[in-house]
Enzyme design. Structure first.
Site, mmCIF file in Angstrom:
data_model
loop_
_atom_site.group_PDB
_atom_site.id
_atom_site.type_symbol
_atom_site.label_atom_id
_atom_site.label_comp_id
_atom_site.label_asym_id
_atom_site.label_seq_id
_atom_site.Cartn_x
_atom_site.Cartn_y
_atom_site.Cartn_z
ATOM 1 N N HIS A 172 71.694 -4.223 -60.325
ATOM 2 C CA HIS A 172 72.850 -5.036 -59.926
ATOM 3 C C HIS A 172 72.325 -6.320 -59.269
ATOM 4 O O HIS A 172 71.327 -6.286 -58.545
ATOM 5 C CB HIS A 172 73.743 -4.256 -58.958
ATOM 6 C CG HIS A 172 75.043 -4.962 -58.692
ATOM 7 N ND1 HIS A 172 75.131 -6.018 -57.812
ATOM 8 C CD2 HIS A 172 76.276 -4.788 -59.215
ATOM 9 C CE1 HIS A 172 76.390 -6.458 -57.816
ATOM 10 N NE2 HIS A 172 77.097 -5.740 -58.651
ATOM 11 N N GLU A 211 76.800 -9.476 -66.039
ATOM 12 C CA GLU A 211 77.457 -9.924 -64.812
ATOM 13 C C GLU A 211 76.885 -11.277 -64.394
ATOM 14 O O GLU A 211 75.871 -11.331 -63.699
ATOM 15 C CB GLU A 211 77.214 -8.908 -63.692
ATOM 16 C CG GLU A 211 77.819 -7.548 -63.980
ATOM 17 C CD GLU A 211 78.258 -6.877 -62.701
ATOM 18 O OE1 GLU A 211 79.429 -6.528 -62.594
ATOM 19 O OE2 GLU A 211 77.430 -6.737 -61.783
HETATM 20 P P1 PGA Z 1 83.531 -8.351 -58.349
HETATM 21 O O1 PGA Z 1 82.132 -7.558 -58.312
HETATM 22 O O2 PGA Z 1 84.398 -7.665 -59.366
HETATM 23 O O3 PGA Z 1 84.055 -8.228 -56.951
HETATM 24 O O4 PGA Z 1 83.218 -9.750 -58.733
HETATM 25 C C1 PGA Z 1 81.508 -7.185 -59.490
HETATM 26 C C2 PGA Z 1 80.291 -6.388 -59.157
HETATM 27 O O5 PGA Z 1 79.898 -6.330 -57.973
HETATM 28 O O6 PGA Z 1 79.692 -5.790 -60.049
#
Ligand code: PGA
Length: 260
Positions: free
Chosen positions: A96, A172
């Site tokens: 992450h 992401e």
């Molecule tokens: P968020 O976080 O949806 O608050 O942008 C995504 C994540 O932490 O994977």
């Protein structure tokens, strides 16, 4: 670092209270396995998630946010695969962006975690994504290629063990996580196509097709349908908007409508 054990129990109690209102299409999509639900709470709330989710009326998988590659040893502060298996957890995130940004995680350590977890029979959601500076410099494609190459086990002997959908990739973009800025469906689709292409080149068409690619970064009940509607977006990895049961269920409804 949201939802300790007590808040976790409250979350699932609310899911139970609200899930009765769920659309029949969504419910049957879940029952048919077309929509899967998984939560990744802090380690201290895994046990509460496992037990509270059992009685909430919907099938939930429970996963770890971060897991060490060694099975045990002197790694203070870490959690291992066998410990998770012992309590019934079989999913884990790796890489992450917050682990990379604040805790020194590198492609190499993400690869070690990913490979070890796959070998131990976990389903792994490995995260990739570019920073704002990298996107503005036109480097998104190159960053994704470098990360995919760096974090995945090498193609070849034994790679079949993660090519059956066991491995999931989460795209992401760092600039979209927790910022309220979301990639447009076009930006998400373009990045997902690139990731799919990387997987295809390394592991072949079939493996690339079987690997779910999730989008994460400020997903909300309002924008979920447009993002999940993209051809190469197979699901969402949601932070802030997933913390309240009502919003969580609204996100599930979006997935259910698109997978009747
Ligand atoms: P968020 O976080 O949806 O608050 O942008 C995504 C994540 O932490 O994977």
């Amino acid at each position: 670092m949201n939802h300790g054990p007590r808040e976790t129990e409250e979350f699932f109690a609310q899911i139970q209270a609200e899930s009765g209102k769920m659309n029949a299409t969504t419910r049957s999509a879940i029952q048919a396995g077309k929509v899967a639900l998984c939560v990744f709470p802090p380690a201290l709330s895994l046990d509460a998630s496992l037990s509270a989710s059992k009685s909430c009326g919907l099938p939930f998988h429970v996963g770890s946010q971060n897991t060490h590659w060694e099975k045990s040893g002197a790694f203070t502060g870490e959690v291992s695969g066998p410990m998770l298996i012992e309590i019934g957890v079989r999913w884990s995130l790796t890489g992450h962006s917050e682990r990379r940004q604040y805790f020194g995680e590198t492609d190499e350590t993400v690869r070690k975690r990913t490979e070890s977890l796959l070998d131990q029979g976990f389903r792994v959601i490995a995260c990739v994504g570019e920073t704002r500076a990298q996107r503005e410099a036109g480097e998104t494609r190159a960053v994704l290629e470098k990360q995919i190459t760096g974090i995945l086990p090498k193609a070849g002997e034994g790679s079949a063990r993660f090519l059956d959908g066991t491995l999931v990739i989460a795209y992401e973009p760092v600039w979209a996580i927790g910022t309220g800025l979301t990639a447009t469906p076009e930006q998400a689709e373009e990045a997902h196509q690139e990731i799919r292409k990387q997987l295809w080149e390394r592991f072949g068409m079939e493996a690339a097709g079987r690997t779910p690619i999730l989008y994460g970064g400020s997903v909300t009940p309002e924008n979920a349908s447009a993002l999940l509607g993209c051809a190469n977006v197979d699901g969402a990895l949601v932070g802030g908007a997933s913390l309240k049961a009502k919003n969580f269920l609204a996100l599930v409804e979006a997935a259910g409508r698109l997978n009747p």
